[in-house]
Design an enzyme around this catalytic site. Structure first.
Site, PDB file in Angstrom:
ATOM      1  N   HIS A 125       5.364  36.696   8.326  1.00 30.65           N
ATOM      2  CA  HIS A 125       5.345  36.038   6.256  1.00 30.65           C
ATOM      3  C   HIS A 125       6.028  34.693   5.884  1.00 30.65           C
ATOM      4  CE1 HIS A 125       7.562  38.314   2.633  1.00 30.65           C
ATOM      5  NE2 HIS A 125       7.764  37.471   2.577  1.00 30.65           N
ATOM      6  N   GLU A 126       7.301  34.358   6.555  1.00 30.41           N
ATOM      7  CA  GLU A 126       7.868  33.238   6.212  1.00 30.41           C
ATOM      8  C   GLU A 126       7.042  31.829   6.414  1.00 30.41           C
ATOM      9  OE1 GLU A 126      10.650  33.749   4.722  1.00 30.41           O
ATOM     10  OE2 GLU A 126      10.975  35.406   5.189  1.00 30.41           O
ATOM     11  N   HIS A 149       4.770  31.253   3.268  1.00 32.47           N
ATOM     12  CA  HIS A 149       5.259  31.276   2.445  1.00 32.47           C
ATOM     13  C   HIS A 149       5.576  29.200   3.138  1.00 32.47           C
ATOM     14  CE1 HIS A 149       7.149  34.272   0.322  1.00 32.47           C
ATOM     15  NE2 HIS A 149       8.157  34.702   1.547  1.00 32.47           N
ATOM     16  N   ASP A 164      10.680  38.541  -3.096  1.00 31.84           N
ATOM     17  CA  ASP A 164       9.533  37.265  -3.909  1.00 31.84           C
ATOM     18  C   ASP A 164       8.981  37.922  -4.941  1.00 31.84           C
ATOM     19  OD1 ASP A 164       9.913  35.787  -1.043  1.00 31.84           O
ATOM     20  OD2 ASP A 164       8.314  37.165   0.065  1.00 31.84           O
TER      21      ASP A 164
HETATM   22 ZN   LIG Z   1       9.171  36.421   1.497  1.00 30.33          ZN
END
Ligand SMILES: [Zn+2]
Length: 370
Positions: free
Chosen positions: A70-71, A74, A166
């Site tokens: 997930h990170e 980003h 987010d």
């Molecule tokens: Zn996030």
């Protein structure tokens, strides 16, 4: 949200991005391992206690691996869009990607914020598909099912529209885009984050009626507290940034009178009153500024001593960085002041002539005033 690197372990670089783990992660991995044992045995009663703990721990590790994906979503999106990434940190409630977003556009902010939850939801969806193909009484079946569910929860939770989530960044970007006002975007998204924090606090009661499980209440309280503090911090930073345009050296600088260094303090103060200025600049015989007089230092000299002390003795010599251009403002002004901390700065015009004195406490007041 954590910015300090002091107590974080470095895992090196993955895909060129520095990765850190906070020691709090081990605490939560331990708790998941202990709490997860019962769930494992519930699904797979044929396992021994030791095996159940091992699988529970494996789940904790894989859960954080998916948080890391997930990170990374980003981080890689940000880098691709030209925003420098300082690193990814995994901590007890998930992860955090540090991106230098000084002057982003709402569009870029939206895409970077959406990339993480999109990957979580995609992992969750793929996990569910894989689960259909695996025997559900097996260890892989259990792990795939639990990870799919966890990724879907992470994905859905993170798109909730409130800062610091987010979804809050996405809401902020959307309001910014529509109104053209970045500050309004921050305020709307931060307030929404505070409302979300309140709703999370009520969630255990909504799910379980009047007598929810104590553990559920503790978790909800913890998540609500983190959301609340993140949202409030975003609001404070947003307000501070909105005040930056007020930081204009031209309007904040005090007018100053030039004085020779051998002038007695009492006479220098008399000239300041006469010229109706509150600051004094010490100049040499050619009129070039050499020092700044600190108001508090002069005020501390007893009245009867002032005729016997020269103003040059109570002045601070000008150092490099203590001279500011008249048109330095906003962020650039704060940066210059951080680089060379001082109680006063000399302000000069484009020709290098003395314009006045910028007093640090005046800048603090301008930032703090509503
Ligand atoms: Zn996030």
């Amino acid at each position: 949200m954590a910015t300090g690197r002091g107590r974080q372990l470095s895992l090196g670089r993955i895909a060129g991005i520095p990765v850190y783990v906070s020691p709090t992660w081990f605490l939560v991995a331990g708790l998941i391992t202990i709490w997860g044992r019962d769930s494992v045995l519930g699904y797979l009663p044929q396992l021994s206690d030791g095996e159940a703990y091992a699988i529970s721990f494996l789940f904790a590790v894989l859960l954080y691996a998916s948080v890391f994906v997930h990170e990374l979503g980003h981080a890689l999106t940000a880098r691709r869009l030209g925003l420098p990434v300082r690193g990814v940190t995994l901590h007890f409630l998930g992860g955090h990607t540090e991106i230098e977003r000084d002057a982003p556009t709402p569009g870029r902010d939206l895409v970077v914020s959406a990339a993480g939850p999109l990957l979580s939801l995609a992992l969750g969806g793929l996990g569910l598909l894989a689960y259909l193909a695996i025997d559900d009484d097996s260890v892989p079946g259990f792990l795939v099912y639990m990870l799919a569910a966890a990724n879907l929860v992470v994905g859905v939770f993170n798109v909730l529209p409130g800062l610091p989530l987010d979804g809050g960044h996405m809401l902020r970007a959307a309001v910014w885009r529509v109104t053209g006002d970045e500050h309004r975007g921050t305020v709307v998204a931060a307030r929404s984050g505070q409302v979300l924090a309140g709703l999370v606090l009520l969630l255990p009661f909504a799910l379980d009626g009047a007598r929810p499980d104590v553990l559920t209440i503790v978790w909800a309280g913890l998540v609500a507290a983190l959301l609340w503090s993140g949202a409030s911090q975003a609001l404070a930073v947003g307000r501070m940034r909105a005040r930056l345009p007020r930081l204009d050296t031209r309007t904040l600088a005090r007018r100053a009178a030039p004085v020779a260094p051998d002038l007695p303090v009492s006479e220098a103060l008399r000239r300041a009153r006469e010229a109706d200025v509150t600051s004094l600049v010490v100049v040499d015989s050619a009129g070039r500024p050499t020092g700044l007089v600190n108001e508090a230092a002069v005020a501390a000299i007893p009245e009867q001593r002032r005729p016997w002390v020269t103003i040059g003795d109570s002045a601070k010599s000008l150092r490099q960085g203590m001279v500011l251009d008249l048109d330095v403002r906003g962020d650039a002004l704060l940066k210059a002041m951080r680089e060379t901390p001082a109680s006063e700065y000399l302000v000069v015009d484009a020709q290098g002539r003395v314009y006045g004195v910028l007093v640090s406490s005046d800048v603090d007041h301008a930032l703090a005033a509503r």
